[in-house]
Design an enzyme around this catalytic site. Structure first.
Site, PDB file in Angstrom:
ATOM      1  N   GLY A   1       0.836  -1.188   0.000  1.00 50.56           N
ATOM      2  CA  GLY A   1       0.000   0.000   0.000  1.00 50.56           C
ATOM      3  C   GLY A   1       0.872   1.240   0.000  1.00 50.56           C
TER       4      GLY A   1
ATOM      5  N   ILE B   1       2.285   2.931   2.459  1.00 54.88           N
ATOM      6  CA  ILE B   1       3.473   2.863   3.306  1.00 54.88           C
ATOM      7  C   ILE B   1       4.495   1.905   2.707  1.00 54.88           C
ATOM      8  CG2 ILE B   1       4.355   2.254   5.589  1.00 54.88           C
ATOM      9  CD1 ILE B   1       1.616   3.100   6.720  1.00 54.88           C
TER      10      ILE B   1
ATOM     11  N   ARG C   1      -2.213  -8.383  -1.613  1.00 59.59           N
ATOM     12  CA  ARG C   1      -3.470  -9.053  -1.976  1.00 59.59           C
ATOM     13  C   ARG C   1      -3.749  -8.888  -3.463  1.00 59.59           C
ATOM     14  NH1 ARG C   1      -8.697  -6.968   1.086  1.00 59.59           N
ATOM     15  NH2 ARG C   1      -8.001  -5.077   0.006  1.00 59.59           N
TER      16      ARG C   1
ATOM     17  N   THR D   1       5.995  -2.588  11.538  1.00 57.13           N
ATOM     18  CA  THR D   1       5.428  -1.290  11.910  1.00 57.13           C
ATOM     19  C   THR D   1       3.943  -1.256  11.580  1.00 57.13           C
ATOM     20  OG1 THR D   1       6.051  -0.362   9.754  1.00 57.13           O
ATOM     21  CG2 THR D   1       7.600  -0.032  11.575  1.00 57.13           C
TER      22      THR D   1
ATOM     23  N   ARG E   1       0.705  -3.786  12.633  1.00 55.85           N
ATOM     24  CA  ARG E   1      -0.033  -4.035  13.865  1.00 55.85           C
ATOM     25  C   ARG E   1       0.553  -5.277  14.516  1.00 55.85           C
ATOM     26  NH1 ARG E   1      -1.422   0.440  13.480  1.00 55.85           N
ATOM     27  NH2 ARG E   1      -3.533   1.348  13.609  1.00 55.85           N
TER      28      ARG E   1
ATOM     29  N   GLU F   1      -0.367  -4.218  23.433  1.00 58.78           N
ATOM     30  CA  GLU F   1       0.172  -2.902  23.791  1.00 58.78           C
ATOM     31  C   GLU F   1      -0.592  -2.313  24.982  1.00 58.78           C
ATOM     32  OE1 GLU F   1       0.127  -0.455  20.293  1.00 58.78           O
ATOM     33  OE2 GLU F   1       1.403  -1.837  19.176  1.00 58.78           O
TER      34      GLU F   1
ATOM     35  N   HIS G   1       5.320   2.079  19.426  1.00 56.91           N
ATOM     36  CA  HIS G   1       4.257   2.397  18.457  1.00 56.91           C
ATOM     37  C   HIS G   1       4.301   3.881  18.078  1.00 56.91           C
ATOM     38  CE1 HIS G   1       0.013   1.106  16.962  1.00 56.91           C
ATOM     39  NE2 HIS G   1       0.601   1.928  16.111  1.00 56.91           N
TER      40      HIS G   1
ATOM     41  N   GLY H   1       5.215   5.031  14.838  1.00 55.88           N
ATOM     42  CA  GLY H   1       5.375   5.164  13.397  1.00 55.88           C
ATOM     43  C   GLY H   1       5.019   6.536  12.863  1.00 55.88           C
TER      44      GLY H   1
END
Length: 335
Positions: free
Chosen positions: A154, A156, A176, A235, A237, A266, A284, A286
């Site tokens: 995607g 990122i 995908r 980075t 989930r 988390e 977390h 990012g």
């Protein structure tokens, strides 16, 4: 009469002043609203700003009979009960664009850090544990000429590919849906299946959203496909990666190391990971730059304003609510 907007956590407030004429904006006194206080305030709320990684589930949605918009501050919306929102005709949006570059930046930083042992050397030097500065001492791994496998191409993933290409890395990816030939040529990236990517990459970087399909997609069997010299970067989930399996392969030296920004529970980070010199961890962060947080506030304010002006061009993550014609804003407007 002003509409009521709840902001669940402290965020950069400046951009929200643009809404002051049309909204009563409620902010928490502390970092975030307590659960009972939030439930009470939601009773007559028209919109709420939620925050990535912070739960906004069925109980909260059911407590808000007037709620029309959940504007999530962040790209991932796994913190929100989308089924409950859909059932109540509530539109959910996110802020995907702002997080792209800083998250790719962090992924690149984690790759460099764990491969070149930067944090490890920093700790050891400060502790006075490095006394041998010989030519063949303190060796690490280079990125140039290595293969980066990107899982999830995607925005990122593509931003990371651009950075990795500048470091002289070869890019393979699994997604995908295959990206366009033009994008592949521009990024000099080659599409492959997940198994081949894991077997051949020197670095594997995860960039998929958390969905039922991606939950636990990288488990023990997938990790065991990786080279013993390969590094894993996450980075995305925490739940995309089986954390227990990762600890096992790291202990057994079946992969070389890991760079992690996200975790399964988390803010808990397993002690085993914290004790490993070949693991670099961050909390977390990012998208956690001052500039990005300001941009995200501006974006979420724009989304809220556009929504109540007619919903033109906003990033809706549950468009089925709009197509069903049952969303609350339409019902209220037409009544």
């Amino acid at each position: 009469m002003k509409k009521k907007l709840i902001v669940t956590h402290q965020l950069p407030r400046g951009p929200f002043s643009a809404l002051k004429d049309d909204f009563e904006i409620l902010w928490p006194d502390a970092d975030a609203f307590g659960n009972e206080e939030l439930l009470e305030n939601l009773k007559d709320a028209d919109a709420v700003v939620t925050v990535f990684g912070k739960s906004f589930k069925t109980k909260m949605i059911n407590a808000a009979p007037r709620l029309k918009l959940i504007a999530n501050y962040g790209a991932g919306v796994d913190n929100i009960d989308l089924d409950a929102a859909n059932g109540e005709g509530i539109v959910v949006t996110n802020t995907p664009d702002a997080v792209t570059e800083p998250t790719a930046e962090l992924a690149m930083g984690l790759m460099l850090n764990v491969a070149r042992r930067i944090s490890e050397f920093d700790r050891e030097l400060r502790a006075g544990n490095i006394t041998d500065w010989g030519v063949m001492s303190n060796l690490s791994s280079t990125l140039q000429g290595k293969t980066l496998g990107i899982v999830g191409m995607g925005a990122i993933g593509r931003a990371l590919a651009r950075r990795a290409s500048a470091f002289g890395m070869n890019i393979i990816y699994h997604n995908r849906n295959r990206v366009s030939e033009e994008t592949e040529e521009k990024l000099e990236a080659r599409f492959t299946d997940l198994e081949n990517l894991l077997r051949n990459a020197d670095f594997v970087s995860l960039h998929v959203p958390l969905t039922p399909e991606t939950d636990g997609m990288i488990g023990l069997s997938e990790l065991k496909l990786m080279k013993t010299s390969a590094f894993l970067i996450n980075t995305a989930r925490g739940a995309v990666l089986n954390q227990t399996a990762l600890i096992e392969v790291l202990k057994n030296k079946e992969i070389a190391g890991a760079g992690l920004d996200v975790y399964q529970n988390e803010p808990e980070v397993p002690a085993e990971l914290l004790e490993m010199n070949n693991v670099v961890v961050s909390p977390h962060v990012g998208s956690a730059t001052r500039e990005t947080r300001e941009i995200m506030s501006k974006q979420v304010v724009g989304i809220i304003d556009d929504f109540f002006q007619g919903m033109t061009g906003i990033p809706v993550v549950n468009p089925m609510v709009l197509s069903s014609g049952q969303y609350r804003f339409k019902q209220e407007s037409s009544s």
